[in-house]
Scaffold this active site. Structure first.
Site, PDB file in Angstrom:
ATOM      1  N   SER A 459       0.827  -1.210   0.000  1.00  0.00           N
ATOM      2  CA  SER A 459       0.000   0.000   0.000  1.00  0.00           C
ATOM      3  C   SER A 459       0.856   1.253   0.000  1.00  0.00           C
ATOM      4  O   SER A 459       0.314   2.355  -0.093  1.00  0.00           O
ATOM      5  CB  SER A 459      -0.914   0.005   1.232  1.00  0.00           C
ATOM      6  OG  SER A 459      -0.136   0.003   2.423  1.00  0.00           O
ATOM      7  N   HIS A 480      -2.526  -3.274  -5.809  1.00  0.00           N
ATOM      8  CA  HIS A 480      -2.927  -2.889  -4.459  1.00  0.00           C
ATOM      9  C   HIS A 480      -4.432  -3.012  -4.280  1.00  0.00           C
ATOM     10  O   HIS A 480      -5.212  -2.303  -4.920  1.00  0.00           O
ATOM     11  CB  HIS A 480      -2.485  -1.438  -4.187  1.00  0.00           C
ATOM     12  CG  HIS A 480      -2.854  -0.949  -2.830  1.00  0.00           C
ATOM     13  ND1 HIS A 480      -3.143   0.371  -2.561  1.00  0.00           N
ATOM     14  CD2 HIS A 480      -2.988  -1.606  -1.649  1.00  0.00           C
ATOM     15  CE1 HIS A 480      -3.437   0.510  -1.287  1.00  0.00           C
ATOM     16  NE2 HIS A 480      -3.352  -0.667  -0.718  1.00  0.00           N
ATOM     17  N   GLU A 492      -5.589  -0.819  -7.412  1.00  0.00           N
ATOM     18  CA  GLU A 492      -4.594  -0.001  -8.088  1.00  0.00           C
ATOM     19  C   GLU A 492      -3.564  -0.904  -8.774  1.00  0.00           C
ATOM     20  O   GLU A 492      -3.001  -1.793  -8.135  1.00  0.00           O
ATOM     21  CB  GLU A 492      -3.871   0.906  -7.094  1.00  0.00           C
ATOM     22  CG  GLU A 492      -4.738   1.995  -6.490  1.00  0.00           C
ATOM     23  CD  GLU A 492      -3.978   2.817  -5.471  1.00  0.00           C
ATOM     24  OE1 GLU A 492      -3.926   4.047  -5.620  1.00  0.00           O
ATOM     25  OE2 GLU A 492      -3.435   2.228  -4.511  1.00  0.00           O
ATOM     26  N   ASN A 530      -3.717   6.646  -1.590  1.00  0.00           N
ATOM     27  CA  ASN A 530      -3.053   7.139  -0.381  1.00  0.00           C
ATOM     28  C   ASN A 530      -2.394   8.499  -0.595  1.00  0.00           C
ATOM     29  O   ASN A 530      -2.180   9.247   0.364  1.00  0.00           O
ATOM     30  CB  ASN A 530      -2.019   6.124   0.101  1.00  0.00           C
ATOM     31  CG  ASN A 530      -2.681   4.930   0.774  1.00  0.00           C
ATOM     32  OD1 ASN A 530      -3.768   5.060   1.339  1.00  0.00           O
ATOM     33  ND2 ASN A 530      -2.048   3.773   0.713  1.00  0.00           N
TER      34      ASN A 530
END
Length: 584
Positions: A459, A480, A492, A530
């Protein structure tokens, strides 16, 4: 409605083939149209009304179909030899997926949207009041306007296919069912169950639909039309919504009971939505109006509420998300590069993420999974992840025990790399430790074939660093997932500078087979999700440093609309992961 979980299912014969065979065998005239509907009369007094929207893979209801449907209904009314009508789909994999929501963008005022809803109501009312018995023969999704169309029919028969599901998911678009669904479904299956389906937008599978009373029979696909024709020759049923207990009768059949039921429904709904979404409140109001003042008043309230909701900013943004998500599902990796098929998959790590990845790979993609962990307990936990989910489905009769065993048989485990020599892709889900992940890359390159893809579920750690010491860096990519893997649709796909186009396309296609919506992103700090999250978390930290109480920050953001507060999220994700997402 987001179309997460709907997948084509294999069949021995599609509905299109059935229609062609019937047309060849029948001597009666087929009444052709240039549009989406075809009426075929049969010798037994039953007519087949087939919907097949040209140029589309799934049927959607459009406002311009109104005149065509009305003309068909006129033909049926004039023909006294037609005793019953089977309404079905010419698409091999679906009934009607819903209304075409793109037409709502043309509405300039709430009155424009109300007119669309009222038009749909008028047509469905006419179907319900037709002299001939109408039967909906459902295979595949019957959602939104598709279910409302089926509810206007006198009987409903569906297939036992895993792809068959019925539901009213309009709330997910900030809307409510606008063609009679808020009135017909409560009268058919009871207010509480109908309200639950509309407020959550959750669909019901075939057996569940039969249990609720939405459909009258569940049959194999091969006999769907035959059984539907038998229902079409019956008299129209006199129905009463099923009441399962004395308490249900008190709540739904008495004035004080209904008042308490709707009051509690509003309280529970507001506690969950924090008042940020108007659609759930309107759904409760409209159902209550119909139950207290009658069908006519309920339909009027439904159309007016639909018009108001179409004009809200919440519905507009939710519809934009739907369109964007639909476009994302068309993601094909690198244009012109055909993906390789993943026939066997390895998963490194039997933790929560590894177990979830193994589950979606075996159940959604239908591919054998070889789970590796350093402990036997890790492998057992990963397999238990799948067992627990599947066993719940068995207990609720969503699937057979034999089907569960078949899917569990796709999962195997190992403490070493035995069985990895022929895997096509390995998804790594070990701890967020760069040295460990680099060792995993080396192990896979040593124990697997040269073409094996190494996909890291990291991540936060840059894929460039994970591939830094790889002998074949072109095979290394990021994949991800988000927790819980079996529920979160996004994935992702992170390519570093040396990742090959072939690996990118193959990984995107693999994620789509798992039921995910993949997005290809660059190998930057925090990737995409993120990277967006980091400033939000940083601002929360700044507020804490300024002396704002943690509880106040979290409660305020939840009230604003976030599912959890930033500080609680940080605690659940882990501060060590967040450190990697901060640009350096």
């Amino acid at each position: 409605q987001a179309e997460d979980g709907i997948r084509d299912q294999p069949r021995s014969r599609g509905l299109g083939d059935v229609y062609k065979r019937q047309e060849q065998e029948m001597t009666n005239e087929v009444q052709p149209t240039s549009g989406a509907f075809t009426l075929t009369k049969q010798d037994n007094g039953v007519a087949i009304l087939s919907m097949d929207v040209p140029g589309e893979s799934m049927n959607t209801l459009k406002a311009e179909f109104g005149d065509e449907i009305s003309a068909m209904l006129d033909d049926i009314e004039r023909d006294s030899s037609i005793k019953g009508v089977v309404l079905t789909s010419g698409k091999p994999t679906s009934f009607v997926a819903g209304a075409d929501i793109s037409m709502l963008a043309e509405c300039k005022t709430a009155e424009d949207a109300t007119t669309i809803a009222a038009g749909g109501q008028a047509i469905f009312d006419r179907i319900e009041n037709m002299k001939a018995t109408f039967v909906a023969a459902i295979h595949g999704p019957a959602l939104g306007g598709g279910l409302e169309l089926a509810l206007a029919c006198h009987y409903r028969v569906c297939t036992d296919s895993p792809s068959t599901q019925v539901g009213l998911p309009e709330v997910q678009l900030g809307l409510l069912p606008g063609s009679g669904g808020t009135q017909r479904l409560p009268r058919l299956i009871g207010v509480q169950q109908a309200m639950k389906m509309m407020l959550t937008g959750s669909p019901a599978r075939a057996k569940q639909a039969k249990k609720y009373g939405i459909v009258d029979d569940v049959v194999p696909h091969s006999v769907l039309l035959k059984v539907a024709e038998q229902f079409a020759l019956k008299r129209k049923p006199e129905r009463e919504a099923p009441q399962k207990s004395v308490m249900d009768k008190m709540l739904e059949k008495t004035g004080p009971g209904r008042n308490m039921m709707f009051k509690k429904a509003r309280e529970a709904t507001f506690a969950k939505t924090k008042g940020n979404y108007p659609a759930p409140g309107y759904i409760i109001d409209v159902i209550e109006t119909g139950m207290n003042e009658g069908m006519k008043a309920g339909l009027k309230a439904e159309a007016e509420a639909f018009g108001k909701l179409v004009m809200t900013s919440e519905s507009f943004q939710l519809r934009q998300i739907f369109f964007a998500t639909t476009e994302m599902k068309k993601e094909n990796g690198v244009e012109g590069v055909k993906p390789e098929k993943m026939k066997k998959v390895g998963v490194l790590g039997g933790g929560l993420m590894g177990g979830g990845i193994a589950y979606v790979t075996s159940t959604k993609a239908g591919v054998p999974v070889r789970i590796k962990d350093v402990r036997a307990e890790g492998i057992a936990n990963a397999m238990k992840y799948s067992y627990d989910i599947l066993n719940k489905k068995v207990k609720k009769r969503f699937m057979r025990n034999s089907e569960m065993q078949k899917q569990l048989a796709l999962l195997t485990g190992t403490l070493d790399y035995s069985g990895y020599q022929d895997v096509d892709i390995v998804v790594e889900a070990v701890f967020e430790d760069l040295d460990l992940k680099q060792k995993m890359v080396a192990d896979i390159e040593e124990n697997c074939k040269e073409s094996t893809i190494f996909a890291s579920n990291t991540s936060s750690i840059p894929i460039t660093q994970i591939a830094a010491e790889a002998a074949r860096p072109e095979n290394v990519i990021g994949l991800h997932y988000f927790s819980p893997v079996d529920k979160m649709p996004l994935a992702e796909v992170i390519a570093h500078d040396k990742t090959s186009d072939q690996v990118i396309s193959s990984t995107v296609e693999f994620a789509k087979k798992q039921g995910k919506t993949p997005v290809v992103v660059k190998d930057g700090a925090g990737f995409y999700v993120n990277r967006i999250l980091a400033p939000y978390m940083n601002e929360a930290a700044n507020l804490i440093l300024d002396g704002e109480p943690i509880e106040h920050i979290d409660k305020s953001l939840v009230k604003f609309g976030f599912p959890v507060g930033p500080v609680k999220l940080l605690d659940e994700v882990g501060i060590d992961c967040l450190l990697y997402t901060s640009p350096s």
